[in-house]
Design an enzyme around this catalytic site. Structure first.
Site, PDB file in Angstrom:
ATOM      1  N   PHE A 282       0.866  -1.174   0.000  1.00  0.00           N
ATOM      2  CA  PHE A 282       0.000   0.000   0.000  1.00  0.00           C
ATOM      3  C   PHE A 282       0.902   1.223   0.000  1.00  0.00           C
ATOM      4  O   PHE A 282       1.547   1.549   0.996  1.00  0.00           O
ATOM      5  CB  PHE A 282      -0.931   0.053   1.214  1.00  0.00           C
ATOM      6  CG  PHE A 282      -1.845   1.248   1.153  1.00  0.00           C
ATOM      7  CD1 PHE A 282      -3.005   1.193   0.391  1.00  0.00           C
ATOM      8  CD2 PHE A 282      -1.535   2.418   1.807  1.00  0.00           C
ATOM      9  CE1 PHE A 282      -3.846   2.308   0.300  1.00  0.00           C
ATOM     10  CE2 PHE A 282      -2.359   3.536   1.716  1.00  0.00           C
ATOM     11  CZ  PHE A 282      -3.526   3.470   0.969  1.00  0.00           C
TER      12      PHE A 282
ATOM     13  N   ASP B 249       9.683   2.824   1.535  1.00  0.00           N
ATOM     14  CA  ASP B 249       8.506   3.610   1.903  1.00  0.00           C
ATOM     15  C   ASP B 249       8.328   3.490   3.413  1.00  0.00           C
ATOM     16  O   ASP B 249       7.753   2.527   3.910  1.00  0.00           O
ATOM     17  CB  ASP B 249       7.277   3.076   1.156  1.00  0.00           C
ATOM     18  CG  ASP B 249       6.007   3.843   1.503  1.00  0.00           C
ATOM     19  OD1 ASP B 249       6.012   4.592   2.502  1.00  0.00           O
ATOM     20  OD2 ASP B 249       4.987   3.663   0.802  1.00  0.00           O
TER      21      ASP B 249
ATOM     22  N   LYS C  60       3.213  11.256   6.801  1.00  0.00           N
ATOM     23  CA  LYS C  60       2.421  11.067   8.014  1.00  0.00           C
ATOM     24  C   LYS C  60       3.021  11.754   9.233  1.00  0.00           C
ATOM     25  O   LYS C  60       2.805  12.922   9.447  1.00  0.00           O
ATOM     26  CB  LYS C  60       2.169   9.576   8.244  1.00  0.00           C
ATOM     27  CG  LYS C  60       1.275   8.960   7.165  1.00  0.00           C
ATOM     28  CD  LYS C  60       0.728   7.623   7.556  1.00  0.00           C
ATOM     29  CE  LYS C  60      -0.073   6.976   6.433  1.00  0.00           C
ATOM     30  NZ  LYS C  60      -1.269   7.707   6.031  1.00  0.00           N
TER      31      LYS C  60
END
Length: 401
Positions: free
Chosen positions: A141, A226, A255
């Site tokens: 994801f 990531d 984030k």
């Protein structure tokens, strides 16, 4: 009709149904706790998918944002501003790299990393035009843009959004043999989550990340990590890659970099990689804006102390010890994760991940399910030990009911 019901009905009537939130409406939050519009408090066991690593409304981050709000919030990259150089310099130092390309959302940062790898492949590695390949892992994801869903294996993310962007090779996560076979002379990058978040907090086999690092080094391929969810303290280290002593060529961050205050993301690499860009080839009006840099600088300063990483490691041991006790109960089939991050696979006979999440909400704990029968647990790193214990106890009570 309660205030909660009225607000949810209004949202359902006037917003696209691209999410299925739990039926709770949050009004205020502080630390690891949130309060809804009815005045009921909930322990946050999701932390905004790691965007809230430092909790809700951390005083240092709020103060940094307020101070910058009174000065200047946006210049665009058409002009320099006085927070940009410090942010890029200090983030590069935190990562042990030379250059930073700031963006806003995580998906933007992943898109930027893909563009970076392709341009590097053509200009530095010498891959023939239009032939660059990026190897990714099944179950990934990395966001929901058109390019990113092109290499997703999640039918919900892909269905009805084609045609898809070419140039990606998908291999099983954790399979080094498959990775070796997929990397060719036209491969420019391997893009991986050191721990897969949306897939259910999936930790790769020991030695996998180190093996990928060695493979990419041997083949002249960029290793792009990531760390949007796994990075910045969540797993007990600044970066999840550190658990295997691995330093990738490219970090993709987001984030928690914005402290839960605003979206801040970045691609961080050495000059050989990010130096391929020339003016006009990539950009963002809001990327690297003064407000984002001010908050990001405070996040970096907080991470430099090591206290949040240490807290995640210590409380993570407690979390995983307590969750491991549930695996022999017949109600939990598996527990995975690192630090203050866990995926709990619930026996389908007990209920779906959604059902468990709804029952936990009724007991004052907010989590989110992943892929059917998995519940994700990821409290803010500032959670108190007794609150963590209480939250885990509520999970056990729900599973035992």
């Amino acid at each position: 009709m309660t205030t909660t019901e009225a607000l949810i009905a209004a949202a359902d009537a006037h917003s696209a149904h691209n999410y299925h939130p739990l039926p709770v409406v949050i009004a205020t939050a502080e630390g690891a706790w949130m309060t809804d519009v009815e005045g009921r408090r909930y322990l946050d066991f999701l932390a905004g998918y790691s965007a809230l690593n430092f909790g809700h409304g951390h005083p240092r981050l709020v103060a940094a944002a307020k101070a910058q709000l009174e000065r200047v919030t946006l210049t665009s990259r058409a002009f320099h501003h006085d927070r940009f150089a410090a942010f890029c310099t200090q983030l590069a130092e935190l990562c042990g790299k030379e250059m930073v390309l700031p963006m806003n959302t995580g998906a933007e940062a992943v898109e930027t990393a893909v563009k970076t790898a392709r341009k590097w492949g053509y200009r530095v590695k010498g891959v023939p035009a239009e032939m660059a390949k990026v190897v990714v892992a099944a179950g990934n994801f990395h966001g929901r843009t058109t390019t990113v869903i092109s290499f997703s294996t999640d039918p919900e993310a892909r269905a009805d959004f084609g045609p898809y962007t070419p140039g990606f090779e998908i291999v099983p996560y954790g399979d080094l043999t498959a990775m070796r076979s997929a990397v060719t002379e036209n491969t420019v990058a391997v893009l991986l989550e050191p721990i897969q978040g949306e897939a259910g907090v999936v930790v790769p086999p020991a030695g996998y990340l180190a093996g990928v690092r060695e493979l990419t080094r041997q083949r002249g391929v960029l290793f792009v990590a990531d760390e949007i969810q796994s990075g910045l303290g969540r797993t007990g280290r600044t970066f999840a890659c550190e658990h295997e002593g691995v330093v990738p060529d490219v970090y993709v961050l987001g984030k928690a970099l914005g402290g839960g205050v605003l979206p801040v993301s970045a691609v961080v690499a050495d000059a050989e990689v990010l130096g391929v860009f020339r003016p006009g080839e990539h950009g963002s009006t809001f990327g690297g804006n003064p407000l984002a840099c001010a908050v990001g600088l405070e996040v970096i300063a907080m991470l430099r102390t090591g206290e949040f990483q240490e807290r995640a490691a210590e409380l993570g041991e407690l979390l995983h010890r307590r969750l491991a006790e549930m695996t022999g109960s017949g109600r939990v089939t598996a527990v995975r994760g690192r630090g203050l991050w866990a995926g709990v696979d619930v026996d389908p006979a007990v209920g779906s991940g959604r059902a468990v999440s709804e029952r936990l909400m009724e007991r004052g704990v907010l989590v989110k399910d992943a892929h059917g029968a998995t519940v994700r647990v990821a409290p803010p790193l500032v959670v108190e030990e007794e609150d963590l214990e209480w939250g885990v106890e509520q999970l056990w009570e729900v599973l035992s009911a």
